[in-house]
Design an enzyme around this catalytic site. Structure first.
Site, PDB file in Angstrom:
ATOM      1  N   GLU A 143     -31.079 -72.167 -28.134  1.00 55.03           N
ATOM      2  CA  GLU A 143     -32.107 -71.759 -29.108  1.00 55.03           C
ATOM      3  C   GLU A 143     -31.906 -70.333 -29.614  1.00 55.03           C
ATOM      4  O   GLU A 143     -32.429 -69.975 -30.673  1.00 55.03           O
ATOM      5  CB  GLU A 143     -33.510 -71.915 -28.488  1.00 55.03           C
TER       6      GLU A 143
ATOM      7  N   CYS B 220     -32.021 -74.484 -19.650  1.00 54.36           N
ATOM      8  CA  CYS B 220     -32.003 -73.503 -18.553  1.00 54.36           C
ATOM      9  C   CYS B 220     -32.903 -73.948 -17.398  1.00 54.36           C
ATOM     10  O   CYS B 220     -32.598 -74.914 -16.715  1.00 54.36           O
ATOM     11  CB  CYS B 220     -32.359 -72.109 -19.075  1.00 54.36           C
TER      12      CYS B 220
ATOM     13  N   HIS C 110     -28.564 -71.069 -23.371  1.00 55.82           N
ATOM     14  CA  HIS C 110     -29.721 -70.980 -24.275  1.00 55.82           C
ATOM     15  C   HIS C 110     -29.317 -71.262 -25.719  1.00 55.82           C
ATOM     16  O   HIS C 110     -29.103 -70.322 -26.503  1.00 55.82           O
ATOM     17  CB  HIS C 110     -30.384 -69.600 -24.144  1.00 55.82           C
TER      18      HIS C 110
END
Ligand code: MN
Length: 242
Positions: free
Chosen positions: A213, A107, A211
């Protein structure tokens, strides 16, 4: 087997005087078999000494990058910036690129990577890009809100397949002019926003605008990105410990 040590950059949290990050980054790196080491914002002159201890680097998400760093005036919709974090992350990124340290940029991280390579950013997608889909989507972190088309031969394609991918999206900025040495490897097909980049003359330099994660607990995740970064970092770790 020795576990590679992967640094993850931290930002200023919402509480003044605290530094913080989403634990999802730590969990994703831990799951990949590496040891996560969280990095507070330091003076940029410490970047090299920090990198001496690392086998890989993750640039995490966060606030907007100061447009002065890519030579543009401030757009009225520019969000909060963190000049200290910009300076430290730019120093880390430039030295990591020079050392060919495996780099995964998430990001804001992808935006920092682009600025470090001499590129520029769209400061506010809704007001600068007519017809853009919603990239700053409300709701759960794992909500998949737009597709990403995987472009050309790339590590991204090797790791996640030919796509199209379905990604979460929490950004209002994006890459505008691409930095030197970077290739676009993923785009939102609906508005052309750059969603993934790579530096193909490095062993592992990969940026994503979404994202990955956030999905570490999910059955269908982007964990393979962290796993591939960890594998590249393990090679670095073996070379370093020799
Ligand atoms: Mn997006």
């Amino acid at each position: 087997m020795t576990r590679p040590v992967i640094g993850i950059t931290l930002g200023d949290g919402d509480r003044p005087g605290y530094t913080s990050m989403r634990a999802d980054y730590v969990r994703s790196v831990e799951r990949s078999g590496a040891l996560p080491l969280v990095l507070p914002t330091l003076a940029p002159e410490h970047a090299e000494a920090v990198l001496d201890r690392l086998d890989g680097l993750v640039l995490s998400g966060g606030v907007d990058v100061d447009p002065a760093l890519y030579g543009r005036p401030r757009h009225p919709k520019l969000g909060r910036v963190d000049r200290e974090r910009d300076a430290f992350e730019l120093a880390l990124t430039r030295h990591a690129l020079r050392r060919d340290l495996p780099l995964l940029a998430v990001c804001r991280g992808q935006q920092v990577l682009n600025v470090a390579a001499g590129g520029t950013l769209i400061q506010d997608i809704p007001s600068e890009l007519e017809g853009a889909v919603t990239h700053a989507a409300p709701g759960r972190r794992t909500r998949r809100s737009h597709p990403v088309e995987v472009v050309g031969a790339s590590k991204l394609r090797e790791i996640l397949g030919a796509g199209p991918l379905s990604v979460n999206s929490f950004h209002h900025q994006a890459i505008d002019r691409l930095g030197e040495g970077l290739s676009v490897t993923g785009r939102c097909p609906e508005d052309g926003v750059i969603e993934a980049v790579e530096m193909k003359d490095r062993s592992f330099v990969l940026g994503v605008q979404w994202h990955p994660e956030s999905f570490w607990k999910e059955p269908v995740s982007f964990q393979a990105l962290f796993d591939a970064h960890s594998t590249a970092s393990r090679v670095c770790c073996m070379v370093r410990s020799r």
